[in-house]
Motif scaffolding. Structure first.
Motif, PDB file in Angstrom:
ATOM      1  N   GLU A 141       0.827  -0.895  -0.342  1.00 13.58           N
ATOM      2  CA  GLU A 141      -0.069   0.182  -0.097  1.00 13.58           C
ATOM      3  C   GLU A 141       1.203   0.932   0.206  1.00 13.58           C
ATOM      4  O   GLU A 141       2.246   0.933   0.762  1.00 13.58           O
ATOM      5  N   TYR A 175       1.352   5.522   1.039  1.00 12.99           N
ATOM      6  CA  TYR A 175       0.769   6.487   2.576  1.00 12.99           C
ATOM      7  C   TYR A 175       1.213   7.327   2.141  1.00 12.99           C
ATOM      8  O   TYR A 175       2.418   7.425   1.697  1.00 12.99           O
ATOM      9  N   TYR A 231      -3.273   6.709  11.433  1.00  6.55           N
ATOM     10  CA  TYR A 231      -3.613   8.363  10.765  1.00  6.55           C
ATOM     11  C   TYR A 231      -4.300   9.026  10.636  1.00  6.55           C
ATOM     12  O   TYR A 231      -5.134   9.365  11.886  1.00  6.55           O
ATOM     13  N   ALA A 281      -7.032  10.197   4.932  1.00  3.93           N
ATOM     14  CA  ALA A 281      -7.020   9.335   3.931  1.00  3.93           C
ATOM     15  C   ALA A 281      -7.230  10.039   2.476  1.00  3.93           C
ATOM     16  O   ALA A 281      -7.909  11.736   2.211  1.00  3.93           O
ATOM     17  N   THR A 282      -7.222   9.622   1.631  1.00  4.90           N
ATOM     18  CA  THR A 282      -6.422  10.779   0.522  1.00  4.90           C
ATOM     19  C   THR A 282      -6.694  10.039  -0.707  1.00  4.90           C
ATOM     20  O   THR A 282      -6.203   8.507  -0.793  1.00  4.90           O
ATOM     21  N   ILE A 283      -6.960  10.224  -1.605  1.00  4.54           N
ATOM     22  CA  ILE A 283      -7.551   9.225  -3.155  1.00  4.54           C
ATOM     23  C   ILE A 283      -6.024  10.545  -4.223  1.00  4.54           C
ATOM     24  O   ILE A 283      -6.166  10.827  -4.480  1.00  4.54           O
ATOM     25  N   GLY A 342      -7.285   6.424  -8.468  1.00  8.87           N
ATOM     26  CA  GLY A 342      -8.007   6.772  -8.007  1.00  8.87           C
ATOM     27  C   GLY A 342      -8.698   5.383  -6.760  1.00  8.87           C
ATOM     28  O   GLY A 342      -9.454   6.010  -6.055  1.00  8.87           O
ATOM     29  N   LYS A 343      -7.355   4.771  -5.881  1.00  6.19           N
ATOM     30  CA  LYS A 343      -6.393   4.386  -5.203  1.00  6.19           C
ATOM     31  C   LYS A 343      -6.572   5.158  -3.870  1.00  6.19           C
ATOM     32  O   LYS A 343      -6.044   6.317  -3.727  1.00  6.19           O
ATOM     33  N   VAL A 344      -7.262   4.385  -3.099  1.00  6.74           N
ATOM     34  CA  VAL A 344      -6.736   5.695  -1.888  1.00  6.74           C
ATOM     35  C   VAL A 344      -5.660   5.091  -0.907  1.00  6.74           C
ATOM     36  O   VAL A 344      -5.732   4.214  -0.220  1.00  6.74           O
ATOM     37  N   ALA A 345      -5.550   6.427  -0.255  1.00  6.47           N
ATOM     38  CA  ALA A 345      -3.787   5.728   0.119  1.00  6.47           C
ATOM     39  C   ALA A 345      -4.154   7.058   1.582  1.00  6.47           C
ATOM     40  O   ALA A 345      -4.759   7.846   1.898  1.00  6.47           O
ATOM     41  N   LEU A 346      -3.904   5.925   3.043  1.00  9.66           N
ATOM     42  CA  LEU A 346      -4.208   6.023   3.910  1.00  9.66           C
ATOM     43  C   LEU A 346      -2.719   7.601   4.672  1.00  9.66           C
ATOM     44  O   LEU A 346      -1.772   7.422   4.035  1.00  9.66           O
TER      45      LEU A 346
END
Lengths: 149, 622
Positions: free
Chosen positions: B281, B283, B434, B437-439, B443-447
């Motif tokens: 993932e 971050y 955290y 979160a952000t996009i 399009g995937k989410v990152a913390l």
């Protein structure tokens, strides 16, 4: 859709039914925002084990919950039938991963029976009641109770 | 607070929030927004046209245009949320006047930078910490008028509240010309309240002592008043500022006043961040917390990463930096890609400095197989040494919040991006690692990582850590002090001796034939005079020197006279810690023994030796 479906009247309730493991469950259809197959999930380390992760749904961050784990059953394994039910609970959209989607059933409110003290080992307080159909029992889930922290 | 900023951005159609706040926006700004919206529509039309006619050139042009308009729009929308800091600063005139009247002090409040603008949410949450800090200045900082006059200060105290922009951040400075912080008083209070032990206190620097006032529950006030003394203030102020992504710095000169500087980000909704990867993932690491990026190449890992107890540290420009593996902190299962068959395997290394080896991986399966593969890998290694793969290099993000500074080991470092902060659902609120979160672009989410909370889960406590560092620094200073430059030599085969280097004039080598024996004394012609030569066996209970063709002589200068001490090489200068055993091998002419280079070495007391050889040199002293 099954044959017994009738035109809902004001007194009738509609339930969307789905499988969690082999248990058939239902949620009031008005609680559901959408059902989709988005599984591009970002895992969240250090979160509870029933949380699958978070998902971007058209610019919103949505928490995805493994409904099986949350109800104390087996974890939902991903396959072609797996679906993500986005529900609206306390003004927040939350995704529930289920093993598969079934019919929408229309019932009268008084057809719903009280929860037997024990159904398939699931905690009774997560259920609002039980619905008897010809084939199977449907457990009506209390979404707000389940999604309480 | 991110939650509230998020709500403002929420789309219409959501249930209206219970807070029905409004904001005052300049009409000019609204017009700009309207214009930009118009341009955006235009840009969209061009883009659609370009795409439908497959005109690459037109598409490129319009995408650039949309890129530009988006940035401008972003900035303009941000500006609608910006409010002048005067909205809260102006309140302080009254606060200070009321407080000073209550306490019988006379204080002038100077406000500067009223037109500096800050995001509305930040402005709201900075209010309370500011009030606390100003109250502190009034109550603890400024002295009573007669006291001020006595020490030659203007009886009217001055508190300055200044806001200004600096390096993309808003700075708020609260300064007073009062008595300043008294480190001793702070220490006494900290010890009496049980925050610290006396031993810890002894090892703290002045700056660290002052920082104690940020401890929860700390107060020097003897009694609790309605202004101060409850000990909740500074700690809460710091927590508030840090939760806004800000930093508090403290500087104080006893007798001259205190300066507290708060640095705040302009806005919370969009923050520049460093994107990193751990496990599978991505971050986001807020740029405000990031001080630098380090890469330690595979070959250097062993030398640069050190272990203190069970924690890892890296030496960064002379400073010891605690290191944490982010994947371990977050509890991600570490994996690595086997370079031979591209399988993803679980990480088994215990230390960062450990290298990966196939041997251990297979031992689990069975010993016979392990032996076979061991042979195989041994052969392969002659062609390519896996241990020094570029992938084994360590990527470290050095992060800092107000009180912590540490290194986070991450798998990969990516670009720095401006990210839009979004809040996470209620089920994840208890995951304190955290901030939200952000996009990402795909399009995937990152913390988004919360650096100060991660430090706390890592068990990095501010005070203990700084005390530890102070201890380390003191120890280093101590060893510096006790380090002595010694000249190490041998008498005969196995007897090692040392003498202080500062008494040595030169080291010479004479032919044995040049040494003259006069009575029981030996001399050598040296620089137009006779240099008396001695050997250690004349004074000490040691073997006499073996006969040789050449004789090495150390020339000492004592009482302006030179004497030569005949020794056996090797003669070597060395800087050693003086950890002397003064009893075991003590004899006249020897001040003690110590272990140098694994040899027991006797330290020669040159003065005492000469005194025994030539008592007349010292006759005039006694």
């Amino acid at each position: 859709m099954s044959k017994e479906m009738m035109k809902p009247t004001s007194k009738d309730l509609e339930f969307s039914t789905f499988y969690v493991g082999t248990t058939l469950c239902g949620i009031n259809i008005l609680k559901i925002e959408e059902i989709n197959k988005h599984f591009n999930i970002t895992t969240v380390p250090q979160s509870s084990d029933y949380i699958k992760g978070i998902l971007n749904l058209r610019g919103r961050i949505i928490t995805i919950i493994d409904l099986g784990k949350k109800l104390g059953l087996d974890s939902v394994e991903k396959n072609k039938d797996t679906r993500n039910i986005i529900v609206n609970s306390n003004d927040e959209h939350i995704g529930l991963v289920v093993n598969g989607i079934s019919d929408v059933v229309v019932v009268r409110e008084d057809d719903i029976e009280a929860v037997p003290s024990n159904i398939n080992g699931v905690k009774g307080k997560n259920f609002k009641g039980v619905l008897k159909t010809e084939k199977q029992l449907i457990g009506i889930l209390d979404i707000d109770e389940i999604l309480k922290e | 607070m991110i939650e509230t900023s998020e709500r403002i951005f929420d789309k219409p159609g959501d249930k209206p929030q219970k807070t029905n706040t409004s904001i005052r926006v300049n009409v000019g700004l609204l017009d700009t927004l309207m214009n930009l919206a118009g341009e955006l529509v235009l840009g969209r039309n061009q883009l659609l046209q370009g795409v439908s006619s497959s005109n690459t050139k037109a598409t490129e042009v319009s995408s650039q245009r949309i890129d530009m308009i988006t940035s401008e729009l972003q900035e303009a929308i941000m500006r609608t949320r910006m409010q002048p800091i005067a909205n809260i600063l102006s309140k302080f005139t009254r606060v200070v006047r009321d407080l000073s009247q209550q306490s019988g002090k006379s204080i002038d409040l100077v406000l500067e930078g009223n037109d500096v603008e800050l995001d509305k949410t930040i402005l709201e949450s900075i209010n309370d910490p500011l009030i606390h800090l100003v109250r502190n200045s009034v109550h603890h900082g400024i002295e009573m008028p007669d006291e001020r006059e006595k020490i030659g200060k203007n009886p009217i105290g001055i508190i300055t509240l200044k806001a200004f922009h600096d390096a993309g951040q808003v700075n708020i400075v609260i300064s007073d010309d009062g008595r300043g912080l008294d480190p001793q008083k702070i220490l006494r209070a900290a010890v009496s309240k049980g925050h610290l032990t006396d031993q810890e206190v002894a090892q703290m620097s002045e700056k660290q002592k002052m920082k104690l006032i940020f401890l929860p529950g700390f107060s020097t006030a003897k009694e609790v008043t309605d202004v101060s003394g409850r000990g909740v203030g500074m700690d809460v102020a710091v927590t508030n500022v840090e939760s806004l992504g800000g930093v508090i710095e403290l500087d104080s000169t006893p007798g001259e006043g205190t300066v507290i500087q708060i640095k705040l980000p302009l806005t919370l909704a969009i923050i520049p961040s460093q994107i990193i990867t751990v496990g599978n993932e991505r971050y986001a690491l807020p740029q405000v917390n990031l001080s630098e990026l380090l890469r330690i190449s595979a070959a250097e890992v062993k030398d640069k990463i050190e272990r203190v107890g069970d924690s890892e540290v890296v030496r960064l420009r002379g400073e010891l930096l605690p290191l944490f593996d982010l994947s371990k902190l977050l509890g991600i299962e570490e994996t690595y890609i086997d370079p031979e068959n591209n399988d993803e395997l679980l990480e088994r290394r215990k230390n960062i400095a450990d290298r990966r080896s196939k041997k251990h991986a297979l031992l689990k399966d069975g010993k016979t197989r392990a032996l076979n593969t061991f042979e195989d890998t041994k052969q392969e290694r002659t062609t390519k040494d896996r241990r020094y793969h570029a992938e084994s290099a360590l990527n470290i993000a050095v992060v800092a919040t107000g009180t912590f500074k540490y290194g986070l080991i991450v798998d990969d470092l990516h670009d720095s991006e401006e990210i839009v902060v979004k809040s996470v659902g209620r089920h994840l609120k208890k995951c304190t690692a955290y901030t939200g979160a952000t996009i990402m672009g795909d399009g995937k989410v990152a913390l988004i990582l919360n650096i100060s909370n991660i430090a706390q889960t890592a068990g990095l406590s501010t005070v203990s850590e700084s005390v530890k560092l102070a201890k380390a620094a003191d120890k280093a200073a101590e060893t510096c002090k006790d380090k002595a430059a010694l000249l190490i030599f041998k008498n005969s085969g196995s007897e090692h001796f040392a003498a202080p280097l500062n008494m040595v004039e030169r080291i010479e080598r004479f032919k044995t034939s040049a040494i003259e024996q006069i009575g029981n004394k030996k001399v050598v012609q040296y620089r137009g005079g006779a240099l008396p030569l001695y050997e250690l066996s004349q004074v000490l209970d040691v073997e006499s020197l073996p006969e040789k063709d050449q004789q090495e002589v150390i020339v000492f200068k004592v009482k302006n006279r030179e004497i030569g001490l005949m020794v056996t090489p090797p003669i070597d200068a060395n800087e050693v810690n003086l950890e002397m055993d003064e009893s075991t091998l003590r004899q006249p002419g020897i001040s003690g023994s110590m272990s140098i280079n694994d040899h027991t070495t006797l330290l020669v007391d040159i003065f005492e030796m000469i005194k025994r050889l030539n008592p007349e040199w010292f006759a005039d002293e006694t």
